[in-house]
Design an enzyme around this catalytic site. Structure first.
Site, PDB file in Angstrom:
ATOM      1  N   TYR A 378       3.934   9.103   3.704  1.00 40.59           N
ATOM      2  CA  TYR A 378       3.667   7.823   3.054  1.00 40.59           C
ATOM      3  C   TYR A 378       3.664   6.688   4.059  1.00 40.59           C
ATOM      4  CZ  TYR A 378       8.616   6.653   3.541  1.00 40.59           C
ATOM      5  OH  TYR A 378       9.855   6.360   4.048  1.00 40.59           O
ATOM      6  N   PHE A 388       6.623  -1.834   5.934  1.00 37.42           N
ATOM      7  CA  PHE A 388       8.075  -1.818   6.054  1.00 37.42           C
ATOM      8  C   PHE A 388       8.618  -0.431   6.380  1.00 37.42           C
ATOM      9  CE2 PHE A 388       7.298  -1.340   1.445  1.00 37.42           C
ATOM     10  CZ  PHE A 388       7.994  -0.166   1.189  1.00 37.42           C
ATOM     11  N   ASP A 389       7.814   0.623   6.174  1.00 33.58           N
ATOM     12  CA  ASP A 389       8.297   1.962   6.501  1.00 33.58           C
ATOM     13  C   ASP A 389       7.124   2.937   6.499  1.00 33.58           C
ATOM     14  OD1 ASP A 389      10.050   3.969   7.154  1.00 33.58           O
ATOM     15  OD2 ASP A 389      10.760   4.296   5.117  1.00 33.58           O
ATOM     16  N   ILE A 408      13.741   5.979  -5.614  1.00 27.74           N
ATOM     17  CA  ILE A 408      13.688   4.852  -6.551  1.00 27.74           C
ATOM     18  C   ILE A 408      12.906   5.266  -7.797  1.00 27.74           C
ATOM     19  CG2 ILE A 408      13.965   3.047  -4.817  1.00 27.74           C
ATOM     20  CD1 ILE A 408      10.949   2.724  -4.753  1.00 27.74           C
ATOM     21  N   PHE A 451       3.019   2.144  -2.037  1.00 27.54           N
ATOM     22  CA  PHE A 451       3.138   3.372  -1.261  1.00 27.54           C
ATOM     23  C   PHE A 451       1.812   4.123  -1.297  1.00 27.54           C
ATOM     24  CE2 PHE A 451       7.508   2.439  -2.397  1.00 27.54           C
ATOM     25  CZ  PHE A 451       8.205   2.754  -1.244  1.00 27.54           C
TER      26      PHE A 451
END
Length: 665
Positions: A378, A388-389, A408, A451
């Site tokens: 992802y 952010f990631d 989450i 995502f």
């Protein structure tokens, strides 16, 4: 004589009476490059000014209000109203009388206070009649402005230049309607047509100023007045919010509606460009609901219809901003406000996740369900595209169970119903992600998350091996079983098609004994009941493959494996529990035949020679796929019960004579 005449002419010229003016005279001393709007009758304006007589002597200035506010401001604020103003004037602008002050002709405290009260009362009366008066001047007996004297006491030789007016408190501007008889006639006329940040030098004849009466001790009768004016603000009671979009993304699928929650950056300025606030300076967005009264009315209106990534300039009149009172020292009363806004995020508390399929495989034999274990890559971004990631940056998939609360809530939901090889975009509102708090520096509070995922594989802990026969020969009588020695080719891949290994690249088959633990359990199962020439696809879940750890550098942890296999050769193995069998009846003189030197015992060489001879002549068979020497050594050790390196007749026994399992004769 000629010299005397020249002196007389010069004296007359320098002291000639002023030429009367019939109308105002306007000199534009500074004009902005762009003028979006010009003053019209009925507009409300905020401006700075210096008022002087033709000889340059100052009689008033909007800036000197700032000087009066230079000290004791906080105490004046606490006292409030007229009381605070009296205290401030008495405590800061009127120093104690001294011999030096008396020598300079400066008034005493009492004289100044009496004069100030008189002029204050006069001003209240004039305002009630709708007449414009200058800001309260305080004059010394010699006619000089007291505020100038105070400015000099502060170390300044004169009033600040007009070019630096913006450095002073914006509350010191003069605020008034144009064309409604709230100003002297000349000023009413001079302001029409001005633009914000325009500066004009205006000369006003007496008949359009204070006429033959003048104004108290400040402005003599029949005075021509000069005003150096800098316009800071224009608005009209009919004004609404003005929106100018200067950037809009190509894809604008959703726009702000009432009750949406938004995150945005802004620069807030006055109409003249003075910055009063900026979210950029605080290094964090402004986060709020729209249309429910959490914002000033103009911003509530101005944000509606924006999409993420859009940039707008929102201009609002004070009636939709902070009104007559302004907001502290940063935003003066009656100020128009300009907000330069970029929208970063948008959601509604009623939102669920949204799923967009970016790519899907042509065939999807299975979709993910609650309880499945999934491996996926992802990229995680905010709505403005900020990364952010990313699992790609770590060079490994993210592995987790679905629907069990390990991720989450929005991701738990978004991973349901995916196919291996599918790519989808999952947009998750904050109440299904990291909420109001976020995760610190990477994910801000109340952030919508996006995502982009790529599903590598998934399985369920209850899964077993899946076998699909691709080809089967017409003659397929001998089938592989436990103990058989098989030779096969394979291509091994992950579920996404990534090649792990292939026997074809080595140019030789892979050879194993089924059921002996020489391959992973799933392959043992997948190779059973095959015949020579048969081709299969075998899908092996990780708990029947290489488990959670995988094989470093080759097989990822928790990976589902896919083997395309072809059976090349098959040699029947021995019955379960046997490593050697006799193909014919066993001679009753077995021990004697082994003891070739007739010394009463069988040594390792005699034993090995005898067994190998039986295999060569077809009378016996060793288990295929194993090291023959090791099997024979193990057989000898089992017969040598006292471990003295030789077998005696008493030690020697056949398989059916044993009381426990041994690799025996």
């Amino acid at each position: 004589m000629i010299l005397l005449q020249a002196v007389l002419i010069t004296f007359v010229a320098c002291n000639a009476p002023l030429v009367p003016l019939d109308d105002i005279v306007i000199e534009k001393t500074s004009v902005p490059e762009t003028c979006v709007r010009a003053v019209q009758s009925g507009d409300f304006v905020r401006y700075h000014y210096h008022g002087t007589f033709p000889d340059g002597k100052k009689f008033d200035s909007s800036v000197h209000i700032s000087v009066r506010m230079f000290t004791a401001t906080s105490l004046r604020t606490k006292l409030g109203g007229v009381g605070g103003l009296f205290f401030h004037f008495y405590a800061t602008l009127v120093p104690r009388s001294s011999s030096k002050q008396k020598a300079e002709g400066l008034p005493s405290k009492l004289e100044l206070l009496i004069q100030w009260v008189k002029e204050f009362a006069y001003r209240v009366l004039a305002n009630a009649e709708g007449r414009h008066l200058p800001a309260l001047p305080i004059t010394a007996p010699d006619g000089t402005l007291r505020s100038s004297a105070v400015w000099s006491k502060l170390g300044k030789s004169s009033y600040p230049p007009a070019s630096s007016w913006a450095c002073y408190d914006k509350g010191s501007t003069y605020n008034v309607y144009v064309g409604k008889r709230q100003l002297i006639e000349g000023m009413d006329k001079a302001l029409v047509g001005m633009c914000v940040n325009e500066r004009r030098l205006v000369k006003i004849p007496p008949k359009m100023a204070y006429g033959k009466d003048g104004y108290g001790d400040t402005i003599p009768p029949n005075s021509i007045l000069h005003f150096d004016v800098l316009l800071l603000d224009i608005w009209n009671p009919e004004d609404k919010v003005q929106i100018k979009t200067y950037y809009k993304p190509e894809n604008c699928g959703r726009t702000i509606e009432v009750s949406d929650f938004v995150r945005y950056h802004y620069n807030g300025t006055l109409l003249d460009g003075t910055l009063f606030d900026s979210s950029h300076n605080r290094l964090r967005t402004y986060d709020t609901y729209v249309g429910i009264g959490w914002l000033i009315a103009g911003m509530d209106q101005g944000l509606l219809g924006m999409c993420v990534g859009e940039k707008r300039i929102i201009t609002m009149p004070p009636s939709l901003g902070y009104g007559e009172n302004g907001d502290g020292s940063d935003i003066p009363g009656q100020a128009s406000l300009v907000f330069d806004v970029v929208l970063l995020d948008l959601h509604n508390p009623k939102d669920g996740i949204t799923v967009e399929k970016l790519d899907a495989p042509e065939t999807c034999l299975r979709k993910s369900n609650v309880g499945d274990f999934i491996r996926y890559h992802y990229n995680g971004t905010l709505m403005d595209g900020t990364l952010f990631d990313s699992s790609y940056s770590r060079k490994r998939t993210y592995d987790t169970y679905i629907g069990k609360g390990y991720v989450i809530a929005g991701m738990d939901e978004g991973l349901l119903g995916v196919c291996v090889g599918e790519k989808r975009r999952i947009t998750i509102p904050p109440h299904l992600a990291y909420g109001e708090e976020g995760t610190g520096t990477e994910i801000p509070g109340s952030a919508v998350l996006i995502f982009d995922i790529d599903v590598i594989d998934f399985h369920n802990p209850s899964d077993t091996v899946e076998i699909t026969t691709i080809f089967k020969p017409s003659k397929c009588d001998v089938l592989s079983k436990k103990g058989d020695f098989v030779k096969y080719h394979y291509n091994a891949t992950l579920m996404d098609g990534t090649l792990i290994d292939s026997t074809h690249s080595y140019g030789k088959t892979y050879n194993v004994v089924l059921g002996s633990g020489q391959v992973v359990l799933g392959m043992d199962m997948g190779l059973k009941d095959m015949c020579i020439g048969e081709k299969r696809t075998v899908v092996i879940p990780p708990h029947l493959g290489y488990g959670e750890r995988g094989v470093e550098g080759e097989v990822p942890g928790s990976a589902v494996l896919v083997f395309d296999i072809e059976m090349i050769d098959l040699e029947e193995g021995l019955p379960d529990g046997y490593m050697f069998i006799w193909n014919s009846d066993v001679t009753p003189n077995l021990f004697t035949e082994m003891d070739t030197n007739l010394d009463g015992h069988v040594d390792p060489v005699e034993f090995s020679n005898y067994i190998n001879h039986q295999v060569v002549t077809g009378k016996g068979k060793l288990a295929p796929g194993f090291d023959a020497g090791k099997i024979i050594d193990n057989m000898f050790s089992n017969q040598d019960r006292n471990s003295d390196g030789k077998i005696t007749a008493d030690e020697f026994k056949l398989k059916d004579e044993e009381t426990k399992d041994h690799d025996e004769l």
